[in-house]
Structures are given as structure tokens and as C-alpha cells.
Design a protein around this motif. Structure first.
Motif, PDB file in Angstrom:
ATOM      1  N   GLN A  18       0.843  -1.193   0.000  1.00 13.78           N
ATOM      2  CA  GLN A  18       0.000   0.000   0.000  1.00 13.78           C
ATOM      3  C   GLN A  18       0.875   1.238   0.000  1.00 13.78           C
ATOM      4  O   GLN A  18       1.858   1.322   0.741  1.00 13.78           O
ATOM      5  CB  GLN A  18      -0.918   0.012   1.233  1.00 13.78           C
ATOM      6  CG  GLN A  18      -1.922   1.150   1.270  1.00 13.78           C
ATOM      7  CD  GLN A  18      -2.896   1.030   2.436  1.00 13.78           C
ATOM      8  OE1 GLN A  18      -2.872   0.053   3.193  1.00 13.78           O
ATOM      9  NE2 GLN A  18      -3.773   2.003   2.590  1.00 13.78           N
ATOM     10  N   ASP A  19       0.543   2.194  -0.825  1.00 11.88           N
ATOM     11  CA  ASP A  19       1.252   3.472  -0.889  1.00 11.88           C
ATOM     12  C   ASP A  19       0.258   4.544  -1.320  1.00 11.88           C
ATOM     13  O   ASP A  19       0.072   4.803  -2.510  1.00 11.88           O
ATOM     14  CB  ASP A  19       2.431   3.401  -1.870  1.00 11.88           C
ATOM     15  CG  ASP A  19       3.145   4.740  -2.028  1.00 11.88           C
ATOM     16  OD1 ASP A  19       3.192   5.499  -1.032  1.00 11.88           O
ATOM     17  OD2 ASP A  19       3.628   5.030  -3.141  1.00 11.88           O
ATOM     18  N   ASP A  20      -0.405   5.134  -0.343  1.00 12.54           N
ATOM     19  CA  ASP A  20      -1.401   6.165  -0.628  1.00 12.54           C
ATOM     20  C   ASP A  20      -1.477   7.130   0.544  1.00 12.54           C
ATOM     21  O   ASP A  20      -0.627   7.087   1.453  1.00 12.54           O
ATOM     22  CB  ASP A  20      -2.772   5.546  -0.932  1.00 12.54           C
ATOM     23  CG  ASP A  20      -3.269   4.615   0.154  1.00 12.54           C
ATOM     24  OD1 ASP A  20      -2.936   4.837   1.340  1.00 12.54           O
ATOM     25  OD2 ASP A  20      -3.998   3.647  -0.157  1.00 12.54           O
ATOM     26  N   GLU A  21      -2.464   8.003   0.540  1.00 12.39           N
ATOM     27  CA  GLU A  21      -2.585   9.013   1.590  1.00 12.39           C
ATOM     28  C   GLU A  21      -2.831   8.394   2.964  1.00 12.39           C
ATOM     29  O   GLU A  21      -2.552   9.014   3.993  1.00 12.39           O
ATOM     30  CB  GLU A  21      -3.725   9.986   1.259  1.00 12.39           C
ATOM     31  CG  GLU A  21      -3.437  10.879   0.069  1.00 12.39           C
ATOM     32  CD  GLU A  21      -2.274  11.826   0.336  1.00 12.39           C
ATOM     33  OE1 GLU A  21      -2.175  12.350   1.466  1.00 12.39           O
ATOM     34  OE2 GLU A  21      -1.452  12.038  -0.573  1.00 12.39           O
ATOM     35  N   GLU A  22      -3.359   7.170   2.999  1.00 13.44           N
ATOM     36  CA  GLU A  22      -3.713   6.548   4.267  1.00 13.44           C
ATOM     37  C   GLU A  22      -2.563   5.786   4.920  1.00 13.44           C
ATOM     38  O   GLU A  22      -2.423   5.785   6.141  1.00 13.44           O
ATOM     39  CB  GLU A  22      -4.898   5.599   4.071  1.00 13.44           C
ATOM     40  CG  GLU A  22      -6.183   6.298   3.645  1.00 13.44           C
ATOM     41  CD  GLU A  22      -7.334   5.328   3.511  1.00 13.44           C
ATOM     42  OE1 GLU A  22      -7.112   4.107   3.725  1.00 13.44           O
ATOM     43  OE2 GLU A  22      -8.440   5.779   3.191  1.00 13.44           O
ATOM     44  N   SER A  23      -1.742   5.117   4.116  1.00 16.94           N
ATOM     45  CA  SER A  23      -0.723   4.260   4.728  1.00 16.94           C
ATOM     46  C   SER A  23       0.368   3.886   3.731  1.00 16.94           C
ATOM     47  O   SER A  23       0.201   4.027   2.513  1.00 16.94           O
ATOM     48  CB  SER A  23      -1.384   2.987   5.267  1.00 16.94           C
ATOM     49  OG  SER A  23      -0.453   2.192   5.956  1.00 16.94           O
ATOM     50  N   GLN A 155       4.393   7.782  -2.729  1.00 17.93           N
ATOM     51  CA  GLN A 155       3.322   8.778  -2.702  1.00 17.93           C
ATOM     52  C   GLN A 155       2.806   9.057  -1.289  1.00 17.93           C
ATOM     53  O   GLN A 155       2.304  10.138  -1.004  1.00 17.93           O
ATOM     54  CB  GLN A 155       2.160   8.312  -3.586  1.00 17.93           C
ATOM     55  CG  GLN A 155       2.528   8.115  -5.038  1.00 17.93           C
ATOM     56  CD  GLN A 155       3.046   9.385  -5.683  1.00 17.93           C
ATOM     57  OE1 GLN A 155       2.418  10.429  -5.588  1.00 17.93           O
ATOM     58  NE2 GLN A 155       4.200   9.301  -6.336  1.00 17.93           N
ATOM     59  N   SER A 156       2.890   8.084  -0.403  1.00 17.85           N
ATOM     60  CA  SER A 156       2.383   8.241   0.951  1.00 17.85           C
ATOM     61  C   SER A 156       3.143   9.335   1.701  1.00 17.85           C
ATOM     62  O   SER A 156       4.361   9.484   1.519  1.00 17.85           O
ATOM     63  CB  SER A 156       2.517   6.917   1.710  1.00 17.85           C
ATOM     64  OG  SER A 156       2.313   7.093   3.091  1.00 17.85           O
ATOM     65  N   PRO A 157       2.456  10.095   2.561  1.00 11.38           N
ATOM     66  CA  PRO A 157       3.166  11.077   3.394  1.00 11.38           C
ATOM     67  C   PRO A 157       4.277  10.443   4.228  1.00 11.38           C
ATOM     68  O   PRO A 157       5.299  11.088   4.492  1.00 11.38           O
ATOM     69  CB  PRO A 157       2.054  11.639   4.296  1.00 11.38           C
ATOM     70  CG  PRO A 157       0.809  11.475   3.500  1.00 11.38           C
ATOM     71  CD  PRO A 157       0.990  10.188   2.740  1.00 11.38           C
ATOM     72  N   GLU A 158       4.107   9.172   4.617  1.00 13.97           N
ATOM     73  CA  GLU A 158       5.150   8.477   5.372  1.00 13.97           C
ATOM     74  C   GLU A 158       6.413   8.294   4.535  1.00 13.97           C
ATOM     75  O   GLU A 158       7.512   8.227   5.071  1.00 13.97           O
ATOM     76  CB  GLU A 158       4.650   7.106   5.822  1.00 13.97           C
ATOM     77  CG  GLU A 158       3.521   7.119   6.823  1.00 13.97           C
ATOM     78  CD  GLU A 158       3.073   5.706   7.157  1.00 13.97           C
ATOM     79  OE1 GLU A 158       3.877   4.950   7.736  1.00 13.97           O
ATOM     80  OE2 GLU A 158       1.923   5.362   6.818  1.00 13.97           O
ATOM     81  N   LYS A 160       7.513  10.357   2.174  1.00  9.55           N
ATOM     82  CA  LYS A 160       8.169  11.660   1.985  1.00  9.55           C
ATOM     83  C   LYS A 160       8.766  11.834   0.585  1.00  9.55           C
ATOM     84  O   LYS A 160       9.775  12.518   0.403  1.00  9.55           O
ATOM     85  CB  LYS A 160       9.264  11.847   3.043  1.00  9.55           C
ATOM     86  CG  LYS A 160       8.780  11.704   4.475  1.00  9.55           C
ATOM     87  CD  LYS A 160       9.924  11.765   5.479  1.00  9.55           C
ATOM     88  CE  LYS A 160       9.437  11.513   6.891  1.00  9.55           C
ATOM     89  NZ  LYS A 160      10.536  11.482   7.886  1.00  9.55           N
TER      90      LYS A 160
END
Length: 202
Positions: A18-23, A155-158, A160
Motif C-alpha cells: 500500500q502506498d497512498d494518503e492513508e498508509s 506517494q504516501s506522506p510516510e 516523503k
């Protein structure tokens, strides 16, 4: 004293679950035995900004990140997982319905001063593999498996916006556990967390 980098081993890949805004989640890395060579070609385009009758500043724009690796073999079980092939009674079938997964790809190289330099490339989409073989002419002449993938930033905020992580053994860093998980955050290697990184991307 100077340092050189040579040798290559410990190919690993892991599914990017998973690589999105959620996780941001990765699967457990799997070893690919028989590392032979690797080439990573990050392409960038430079834009020159002109002022005062000359080049005043230069901007780098990230482009494609191409990875090409050669190995003794990419096991069929791992091919099925990466390329989404269906297995029926021990037979692997490739079809137009297959969906290739995104992966992370890691390896290490030796340092002439001792220890290793470690790498993870964080988000790539593999190309379908070519098949090459030829008749035996009196002696075995194995064909290398050639693996190619295009990489991109997370893409995820995690994540960066990161696309690569690298480190090397030193007085302040211990690479033990580097291949236990995909390394996209350095906090697990903080001195107060022990010598082994854990719990990244689980």
C-alpha cells in the motif's frame, strides 16, 4: 585512506502492499539468490535559469529511474507473485489478465575498508522478463535472468517522496537487519533502538 566499492550480493525484493494518503506498507523481503550485476539509471533533466547575461541557477527535474539486474535465476514461485501469473496443478500460466505488483528491490556491495554499503529502491513496477536460451555446445553455458523495473518516488506522506535508501557499515551504523524489512525511514536505526532495525512498514 581511500575507499572503493566492489562486489555484489543479497538481492532482495518485497511487495509494496500500500502506498497512498492513508498508509505505507511493504511485505516481507524475499531473497533472490545468484546476484550477478545491477545498473540503476536515474534520469534527470536540467533547466537553466538565465539572468545577468549568464546562467544564474540550475534546477534538476526528476525523470525515469530504470533498474536492470542480472541474476542466476528468478525462481518461478517469485515470478508468479511478481507478475500475477496463475498456477494450476503446478503449471504457471501467463495471461492478459495478469497484474504486476509494485516492489522494492535491495542489495549490498562490499567496501574496501570493511563492511558493506546497503541499498533499497523503494517503488518499482517490473517489466515482463525476456526468455533467452541456446543449445549446449559441448559444455554448459548458463543464461542469466535479466530483470528490469521502472522506479518512482513513494506517494504516501510516510514515504516523503523518497525513492532510494542507502547506508554503509561504520562506527555509527550497523547494517544487521537491513534486509529484514524495506528501509524507508531511518528512525529504526537510531542508537537507542538497538543495533537491528525492526517494525518498518509492517
Amino acid at each position: 585512506m581511500g575507499q572503493t566499492i566492489y562486489g555484489l550480493d543479497m538481492f532482495h525484493c518485497a511487495e509494496l502492499v500500500q502506498d497512498d494518503e492513508e498508509s505505507l506498507k511493504f511485505g516481507t523481503p524475499e531473497r533472490i539468490p545468484g546476484a550477478i550485476s545491477i545498473k540503476v539509471d536515474p534520469k534527470s533533466e536540467q533547466t537553466k535559469y538565465w539572468a545577468d547575461n549568464g546562467v544564474y541557477d540550475i534546477f534538476n527535474n526528476m525523470g525515469d529511474i530504470d533498474l536492470e539486474a542480472e541474476m542466476a535465476d528468478l525462481p518461478l514461485k517469485l515470478q508468479n507473485k511478481i507478475y500475477g501469473h496463475q498456477v494450476e496443478n503446478g503449471v504457471s500460466f501467463a495471461s492478459t489478465e495478469d497484474k504486476t505488483i509494485h516492489i522494492a528491490f535491495g542489495f549490498r556491495a562490499k567496501k574496501s575498508t570493511g563492511g558493506y554499503r546497503y541499498f533499497w529502491f523503494l517503488k518499482g513496477l517490473p517489466e515482463l522478463m525476456a526468455i533467452e536460451s541456446k543449445t549446449t555446445e559441448g559444455k554448459a553455458d548458463p543464461e542469466n535472468a535479466k530483470f528490469k523495473a521502472g522506479f518512482m518516488p513513494l506517494q504516501s506522506p510516510e514515504g516523503k517522496g523518497r525513492w532510494k535508501s542507502q547506508a554503509e557499515d561504520s562506527d555509527t551504523f550497523n547494517g544487521e537487519g537491513w534486509f529484514d524489512q524495506v528501509v524507508y525511514d531511518g528512525s529504526a536505526f537510531a542508537s537507542d533502538s538497538g543495533s537491528k532495525a525492526t517494525d518498518l512498514g509492517k
